[in-house]
Design a protein around this motif. Structure first.
Motif, PDB file in Angstrom:
ATOM      1  N   HIS A 255       0.817  -1.212   0.000  1.00  0.00           N
ATOM      2  CA  HIS A 255       0.000   0.000   0.000  1.00  0.00           C
ATOM      3  C   HIS A 255       0.855   1.268   0.000  1.00  0.00           C
ATOM      4  O   HIS A 255       0.315   2.385  -0.077  1.00  0.00           O
ATOM      5  CB  HIS A 255      -0.960  -0.010   1.193  1.00  0.00           C
ATOM      6  N   LEU A 256       2.158   1.126   0.098  1.00  0.00           N
ATOM      7  CA  LEU A 256       3.062   2.234  -0.156  1.00  0.00           C
ATOM      8  C   LEU A 256       3.810   2.025  -1.462  1.00  0.00           C
ATOM      9  O   LEU A 256       3.971   2.953  -2.256  1.00  0.00           O
ATOM     10  CB  LEU A 256       4.067   2.404   0.998  1.00  0.00           C
ATOM     11  N   ILE A 306      -5.339   5.819  -9.463  1.00  0.00           N
ATOM     12  CA  ILE A 306      -4.942   4.417  -9.300  1.00  0.00           C
ATOM     13  C   ILE A 306      -4.844   4.061  -7.816  1.00  0.00           C
ATOM     14  O   ILE A 306      -5.305   2.996  -7.380  1.00  0.00           O
ATOM     15  CB  ILE A 306      -3.597   4.150 -10.005  1.00  0.00           C
ATOM     16  N   THR A 307      -4.267   4.967  -7.034  1.00  0.00           N
ATOM     17  CA  THR A 307      -4.104   4.725  -5.593  1.00  0.00           C
ATOM     18  C   THR A 307      -5.452   4.580  -4.900  1.00  0.00           C
ATOM     19  O   THR A 307      -5.659   3.653  -4.100  1.00  0.00           O
ATOM     20  CB  THR A 307      -3.298   5.876  -4.955  1.00  0.00           C
ATOM     21  N   ILE A 308      -6.370   5.489  -5.195  1.00  0.00           N
ATOM     22  CA  ILE A 308      -7.690   5.425  -4.554  1.00  0.00           C
ATOM     23  C   ILE A 308      -8.421   4.137  -4.942  1.00  0.00           C
ATOM     24  O   ILE A 308      -8.997   3.455  -4.078  1.00  0.00           O
ATOM     25  CB  ILE A 308      -8.524   6.668  -4.951  1.00  0.00           C
ATOM     26  N   ALA A 313     -10.303  -1.227  -3.557  1.00  0.00           N
ATOM     27  CA  ALA A 313     -10.390  -2.636  -3.941  1.00  0.00           C
ATOM     28  C   ALA A 313      -9.862  -3.555  -2.847  1.00  0.00           C
ATOM     29  O   ALA A 313     -10.387  -4.658  -2.631  1.00  0.00           O
ATOM     30  CB  ALA A 313      -9.618  -2.867  -5.243  1.00  0.00           C
ATOM     31  N   THR A 314      -8.818  -3.110  -2.143  1.00  0.00           N
ATOM     32  CA  THR A 314      -8.242  -3.937  -1.058  1.00  0.00           C
ATOM     33  C   THR A 314      -8.885  -3.641   0.296  1.00  0.00           C
ATOM     34  O   THR A 314      -8.496  -4.227   1.307  1.00  0.00           O
ATOM     35  CB  THR A 314      -6.723  -3.708  -0.973  1.00  0.00           C
ATOM     36  N   ARG A 315      -9.824  -2.701   0.318  1.00  0.00           N
ATOM     37  CA  ARG A 315     -10.630  -2.378   1.502  1.00  0.00           C
ATOM     38  C   ARG A 315      -9.807  -1.932   2.711  1.00  0.00           C
ATOM     39  O   ARG A 315     -10.188  -2.178   3.849  1.00  0.00           O
ATOM     40  CB  ARG A 315     -11.495  -3.586   1.885  1.00  0.00           C
TER      41      ARG A 315
END
Length: 510
Positions: A255-256, A306-308, A313-315
């Motif tokens: 997530h980073l 893309i980040t949002i 998507a990964t919640r």
């Protein structure tokens, strides 16, 4: 009394810089410098001065498309950093780094290497390296001042020796009647300030010492960490000290890493898109013709989307949490935006007073003296430092000095002394830009490290001056020897030797 195109044109930036270094307060210092510039331009007519400051200066700079693009890029980067923090990506990366980057020296080397790898653009470098490495350097007790120095020293100094960068494109654009990119590449081995800055960073990292105000900053940071540990031990939880919403516990290193990777890839594509890559231009030509301001906006907007989408998507974050993080990221960049706006306005005051024309005239007079030709690289280096330091812009310094150097030698691209002098111009501009508190790159480095701006400037000055001193000696030698390998080797030996002597004179922090 006439103030334009005279030495008085350099007074406003000098006032701002001196006040900032003395008072440690950047906003008022910059504004006083701006006000002084407005008064000089208007002949001390207050009404005309205020009109010039706000209409021609501040509003004019904020309506400039390049500057607006940089501000949008800055805001989006701030929002992305806030999103990565809220998603737990930064925290997860910090925990991962503790097990893989096990020493303080390792954390510094990782920062330097990452900064060297992101050589496309200095703004992009500052903010990206800062957001990635802050968790790592925090875990290893490295002060924000030291992080800001490592970021700043791998921004402009690396971009100016990278043929594929926005800086290379800017330099080549100032060379008329010759292959600018070829000259740029030939000048790289003579860019002593940029190359010796890299030697400097690796040397102090492996010698494990700091000196000057940086040493004091490191000691103060260690004392703060000890005090913080005592407070944490005295309380059952540190939650009451957290001003922001809770960080997601589902955050992982990806997530980073994925947002940063998206940012890098999208910004590269955005820059070559503005340079005509998708209309048939080669990759190198597309970079040379790129509009970095627009390209970075394109790339960062796509990376933000893309980040949002990835976080949803990964919640790890809900849609409302993502939207709430965006204005928080904007707020985190407000100090940098204010300083940048004031710095741009001060530059407008300096330009209107004819500072560039005044310095260009001085350099032309020096260049006409054939007895000083062998010393021309050293002289150009010093003039470049002073001009970039006073105006806060290295690109503006290129635009003034490079055409003068090319004209002095009649555009003879086979003249080695011309190559050395062009490189000295680039090195001096980067050095002055590196030292100046009103430089946009320096401001970005402070923002990337989340460090007080004046603290960053004052702590890195001794390091920059050390490299500048060794570089000056190298340029004096190169004016007579004219062999890059010999001169660079001498410069490296002097650099490492100087640091070894400084280490003996300064007690290493424990």
């Amino acid at each position: 009394m006439e103030f334009t195109n005279t030495i008085w044109s350099l007074l406003p930036p000098l006032i701002a810089i001196i006040l900032a270094l003395i008072t440690k307060e950047v906003y008022s210092s910059l504004f006083i410098g701006i006000f002084a510039g407005g008064l000089l331009y208007a002949g001390f007519n207050l009404t005309a001065a205020m009109e010039h400051i706000f209409v021609n200066g501040m509003i004019g700079q904020l309506s400039d498309s390049w500057n607006v693009g940089i501000l949008i890029f800055l805001v989006i980067l701030g929002s992305m950093v806030m999103l990565m923090n809220r998603a737990g990506g930064s925290a997860a990366f910090g925990k991962w780094a503790v097990t893989h980057v096990k020493t303080k020296a390792g954390a510094q080397v990782a920062t330097i290497v990452l900064g060297m790898l992101i050589f496309i653009d200095d703004y992009f470098n500052c903010l990206t390296v800062g957001s990635v490495m802050r968790p790592v350097t925090d875990k290893h007790g490295i002060s924000r001042e030291k992080l800001a120095y490592l970021i700043d020293a791998t921004a402009a100094p690396v971009c100016i020796i990278a043929p594929i960068s926005s800086w290379a494109a800017a330099v080549t654009g100032f060379v008329d009647g010759a292959n600018g990119l070829s000259l740029f590449i030939r000048a790289i081995p003579y860019n002593f300030y940029a190359l010796l800055t890299l030697v400097m960073m690796f040397s102090i990292t492996y010698m494990k010492f700091d000196y000057g105000s940086m040493n004091l900053a490191e000691l103060n940071h260690r004392a703060e960490l000890k005090e913080r540990k005592k407070k944490d031990a005295a309380s059952l939880t540190g939650a009451e000290d957290q001003p922001h919403p809770p960080i997601s516990e589902r955050g992982k290193v990806i997530h980073l890493v994925l947002p940063i990777a998206a940012l890098i890839i999208c910004n590269v594509i955005g820059m070559i898109y503005t340079g005509g890559f998708f209309q048939g231009e080669s990759f190198v030509d597309a970079f040379s013709n790129s509009d970095a301001s627009v390209g970075l906006v394109y790339g960062s907007v796509v990376a933000l989307v893309i980040t949002i989408v990835f976080f949803l998507a990964t919640r790890v974050l809900s849609f409302s949490e993502c939207m709430n993080a965006i204005p928080e990221g904007f707020k985190s960049m407000v100090p940098a935006i204010i300083v940048l706006t004031f710095a741009w306005t001060l530059k407008a005051m300096t330009d209107s007073l004819g500072a560039k024309e005044y310095v260009a005239g001085l350099v032309s007079n020096i260049a006409d003296n054939h007895a000083l030709m062998s010393l021309l690289p050293a002289i150009v280096f010093l003039v470049g430092i002073f001009l970039a330091f006073a105006t806060g812009t290295s690109w503006g310094t290129f635009g003034i000095l490079i055409p003068i150097v090319v004209n002095v030698f009649g555009g003879d691209i086979n003249n080695e002394l011309m190559i050395i002098s062009i490189s000295a111009c680039m090195a001096g501009a980067v050095c002055g830009d590196h030292c100046s508190p009103i430089s946009d790159t320096t401001i970005m480095a402070s923002a990337g490290a989340d460090c007080d701006h004046i603290s960053h400037v004052t702590t890195q000055l001794p390091y920059a001056f050390t490299v500048a001193g060794v570089s000056l000696v190298s340029y004096i030698i190169s004016g007579f020897v004219r062999n890059w390998a010999v001169c660079l080797l001498i410069g490296i030996v002097l650099m490492v030797g100087s640091l070894a002597c400084i280490k003996k004179l300064h007690r290493e922090p424990q």
